[in-house]
Write a protein that holds these residues in place. Structure first.
Motif, short mmCIF file in Angstrom:
data_model
loop_
_atom_site.label_atom_id
_atom_site.label_comp_id
_atom_site.label_asym_id
_atom_site.label_seq_id
_atom_site.Cartn_x
_atom_site.Cartn_y
_atom_site.Cartn_z
N SER A 131 0.82 -1.21 0.00
CA SER A 131 0.00 0.00 0.00
C SER A 131 0.86 1.27 0.00
CB SER A 131 -0.95 0.01 1.20
OG SER A 131 -0.22 -0.07 2.40
N VAL B 278 0.44 3.64 -2.95
CA VAL B 278 -0.69 4.56 -2.97
C VAL B 278 -0.34 5.87 -2.26
CG1 VAL B 278 -3.06 4.91 -2.13
CG2 VAL B 278 -2.41 2.75 -3.20
N ALA C 6 -3.42 1.18 -8.73
CA ALA C 6 -3.74 0.40 -7.53
C ALA C 6 -4.41 -0.92 -7.90
CB ALA C 6 -4.65 1.22 -6.61
N ASN D 34 -6.81 -8.43 -2.94
CA ASN D 34 -5.86 -7.32 -2.86
C ASN D 34 -6.18 -6.22 -3.86
OD1 ASN D 34 -3.78 -8.27 -0.84
ND2 ASN D 34 -3.87 -10.02 -2.23
N LEU E 232 -6.77 -2.52 -2.35
CA LEU E 232 -5.86 -1.44 -2.74
C LEU E 232 -6.57 -0.39 -3.58
CD1 LEU E 232 -2.94 -0.67 -2.19
CD2 LEU E 232 -2.34 -1.65 -4.40
N LEU F 117 -8.51 1.66 -1.18
CA LEU F 117 -7.58 2.55 -0.48
C LEU F 117 -7.22 3.75 -1.35
CD1 LEU F 117 -5.85 2.97 2.07
CD2 LEU F 117 -4.04 1.73 0.90
N ARG G 183 -8.12 7.69 -0.34
CA ARG G 183 -6.94 8.47 0.03
C ARG G 183 -7.20 9.97 -0.05
NH1 ARG G 183 -1.67 9.28 -3.68
NH2 ARG G 183 -3.31 10.24 -4.92
N ILE H 217 -3.87 2.36 6.38
CA ILE H 217 -3.36 0.99 6.49
C ILE H 217 -4.36 0.13 7.27
CG2 ILE H 217 -1.57 -0.45 7.56
CD1 ILE H 217 0.42 1.81 6.88
N HIS I 124 -7.26 -0.70 5.06
CA HIS I 124 -6.82 -1.72 4.09
C HIS I 124 -6.78 -3.10 4.74
CE1 HIS I 124 -3.55 -3.93 1.96
NE2 HIS I 124 -4.24 -3.53 0.90
#
Length: 172
Positions: free
Chosen positions: A40, A43, A58, A75, A79, A82, A86, A121, A124
């Motif tokens: 991660s 990102v 991602a 995943n 991701l 995420l 963000r 995190i 995630h």
């Protein structure tokens, strides 16, 4: 918009991120169940102004990790999610001030920035371990999520220190 040189740089970083996760950190099992998920990191270092591009990167990084770990899109989903959250999280922390996603230079400090990284995190890891287990939350899952988040966070902070990454993707 990223130029070709920048895309090549981030493609190389993405490949290195995938290799480091798959070859090193997927083989690190602390206490036989604690697995740092550090991919991660990509990102967090990608430029802010390219939201659609980071979603594509991602997804492809997550899909590559899924291919090597046989996790069937887990995943890629986590991701990509995420990467999607963000910007709103950094906007909520006040790191992004206007509609053009310009970083607020005077308002980015280390502690809130790394707290936002830890929060992402944790999100995630909740997605990864929650979907992976898919039978509900119990103490083992909560403990695994928290401890894996802490270990992943420490490794990512070490990446920031070792590679001298500036806060908020190249902006100070």
């Amino acid at each position: 918009m990223l130029d070709l040189k920048s895309h090549l740089k981030y493609i190389l970083i993405a490949i290195l991120t995938i290799l480091v996760q798959v070859l090193i950190f997927n083989n690190v099992k602390l206490f036989d169940w604690l697995n740092p998920l550090v991919y991660s990191f990509f990102v967090f270092i990608f430029p802010i102004r390219n939201r659609s591009t980071i979603l594509i990167y991602a997804f492809l990084i997550g899909l590559s990790i899924d291919y090597f770990t046989s996790t069937q899109g887990l995943n890629a989903f986590a991701l990509t999610f995420l990467a999607f959250v963000r910007e709103p999280i950094w906007r909520w922390f006040g790191f992004i001030r206007d509609e053009n996603n310009i970083v607020s230079k005077g308002h980015v400090s280390v502690i809130p920035y790394f707290f936002s990284i830890f929060l992402m995190i944790l999100i995630h890891h909740i997605l990864i371990f929650g979907i992976e287990r898919a039978r509900g939350f119990d103490m083992d899952l909560i403990l695994k999520t928290l401890l894996s988040s802490v270990v992943s966070f420490v490794v990512i902070v070490l990446f920031y220190i070792i590679f001298r990454v500036k806060l908020i993707n190249g902006e100070e």
